[in-house]
Scaffold this active site. Structure first.
Site, PDB file in Angstrom:
ATOM      1  CB  CYS A   1      44.324  25.037   6.809  1.00  0.00           C
ATOM      2  SG  CYS A   1      43.885  23.694   5.578  1.00  0.00           S
TER       3      CYS A   1
ATOM      4  CD  GLU B   1      45.058  24.681  -0.226  1.00  0.00           C
ATOM      5  OE1 GLU B   1      45.427  26.072  -0.131  1.00  0.00           O
ATOM      6  OE2 GLU B   1      44.163  24.267   0.485  1.00  0.00           O
TER       7      GLU B   1
ATOM      8  CG  HIS C   1      61.292  23.074  -1.629  1.00  0.00           C
ATOM      9  ND1 HIS C   1      61.141  23.007  -2.707  1.00  0.00           N
ATOM     10  CD2 HIS C   1      61.434  22.323  -0.725  1.00  0.00           C
ATOM     11  CE1 HIS C   1      60.882  21.771  -2.706  1.00  0.00           C
ATOM     12  NE2 HIS C   1      61.104  21.241  -1.674  1.00  0.00           N
TER      13      HIS C   1
END
Length: 159
Positions: free
Chosen positions: A49, A140, A93
């Protein structure tokens, strides 16, 4: 299997009166879920990550309220409007590291920011304190989420 078709559609003022619309005065929970897609990366983290990557996040907004004289606490369309304006539109987005306040864009940090956004909207619209944020969950991944509750937000940060 048989189906019965109603013979008479209930008419307000004839079959049900205004004083009958609210069945109770209890605080109830109301929930609405949303999804959005965003990219981010984590700082000071040694793992996958730390690289730029994306998620399809799922948010569950849980509010509470006492029904008004119509038996409605908050319209689900108002929940959608608030979440869309305060959470979804700003994040969908987008590159989260750029659009969120300076923070590591972890689910733990983001869910508290979301709580603050929704609470602020309820206050601004004069809905608080009748309508309160009780919990927000942020997934998530399909199996991993962070959550914040009103009790945790109101607890002392000295713990």
């Amino acid at each position: 299997m048989s189906y019965e078709i109603p013979r008479n559609v209930q008419v307000f003022g004839e079959h049900i009166q205004a004083h009958q619309l609210r069945y109770h005065n209890r605080r109830v929970l109301l929930s609405k879920e949303f999804t959005f897609d965003s990219a981010h990366h984590l700082h000071q983290y040694e793992g996958k990550c730390k690289n730029l990557h994306g998620h399809t996040y799922k948010v569950q907004l849980i509010l509470s309220g006492v029904p008004d004289e119509r038996g409605i606490s908050i319209d689900f369309s108002d929940m959608k409007r608030i979440a869309k304006k305060r959470i979804i539109d700003p994040l969908d987005h987008k590159y989260l590291n750029e659009v969120l306040p300076p923070m590591n864009t972890t689910a733990e940090n983001m869910v508290v920011w979301m709580y603050e956004q929704v609470h602020e909207a309820l206050v601004e619209e004069g809905l608080y304190p009748n309508i309160r944020v009780e919990e927000i969950k942020l997934w998530e991944t399909p199996t991993s989420f962070a959550a914040i509750t009103r009790q945790l937000m109101e607890a002392s940060s000295d713990e």
